[in-house]
Design a protein around this motif. Structure first.
Motif: not given
Length: 250
Positions: A64-70, A97-104, A114-120, A137-142
């Motif tokens: 799986x591919x995770x877009x890390x936007x932090x 948009x091309x990732x399975x998960x995103x962390x923002x 833009x990620x259709x998968x899980x978003x943190x 649209x997100x789950x809060x990591x904390x």
């Protein structure tokens, strides 16, 4: 570190076995005054909890591919090692948009949708505080991570030769990351007990190497500074002295 280490997660396990109580990451945000120090054991605990969140709650799997936007942050480092533990490929600044998960983070929440998968979502607030209200649209990591287990075991072994990190348009396997981290450590003159102050971002390999991978590979530690330009020359000099810095990457 052990010569048999083939992934960044292996490097962390070796560091934990060697000296769990020593500092690994000391994080400063000079815009907020925040300082957080994580020992090897504390950092490894965060990594284990995050890896369990990834694997158990988010159903992430090797490949799986995770877009890390932090930005460069101690929690960003946690996610990098957690993904290595599971076998998830991290794309620094990748296309959601091309990732399975995103962390923002707070500044990239809209892009991450833009990620259709899980978003943190990471608040990046001092002490790892949660958002007052979870972003839509997100789950809060904390909120999600504290209840996760303190020990992690992957469902399937991680392949050291599988893609682990994409940055600067270059894909690296876990084994390549370890090899290049060791090479960067040698170039920087790092060894066991070295303490590297880094004011570099995580947007390129140089910043990632100085701010995480090289100190980890060398058996050293990093003083990771965000918004360092707000500190001033005198403040920087005092920090170098108080943190017993031996090397710098600015």
């Amino acid at each position: 570190m052990n010569a048999s280490d083939r992934t960044p997660a292996d490097l962390l396990r070796s560091a934990l076995a060697a000296d769990p109580g020593r500092p690994l990451i000391t994080f400063y945000d000079d815009a907020t005054g925040e300082r957080v120090e994580l020992s090897v054991a504390t950092f490894a605990n965060w990594v284990a909890k995050t890896a369990n969140l990834l694997q158990g709650e988010l159903s992430a799997a090797p490949g799986d591919r995770l877009a890390l936007l932090v930005p460069a942050h101690w929690q960003t480092a946690v996610w990098l090692l957690a993904c290595s533990s599971v076998g998830v490929t991290v794309e620094i600044g990748g296309d959601p948009a091309d990732a399975d998960l995103v962390v923002a983070g707070p500044d990239t929440l809209e892009a991450g949708l833009a990620c259709s998968g899980e978003r943190i979502a990471l608040s990046l607030a001092p002490l790892g505080r949660r958002f007052p209200v979870a972003p839509v649209g997100y789950a809060d990591y904390a909120v999600e991570v504290p209840s996760q287990g303190d020990r992690f075991a992957p469902f399937v072994p991680v392949d050291p030769d599988a893609p682990a990190l994409v940055v600067d348009g270059t894909e690296r396997s876990g084994a390549q990351l370890v090899e290049q981290a060791r090479a960067e450590a040698a170039t920087l003159g790092l060894g066991p007990g070295s303490r590297l102050l880094s004011g570099l971002g995580y947007g390129d390999w140089q910043g990632l190497a100085a701010g995480l991978y090289a100190p980890l590979a060398a058996g050293g530690s990093v003083v990771l500074c965000r918004n360092l330009d707000q500190l001033g020359a005198e403040g920087l000099e005092k920090r170098v002295e108080s943190e017993r810095v031996t090397h710098s990457a600015l």
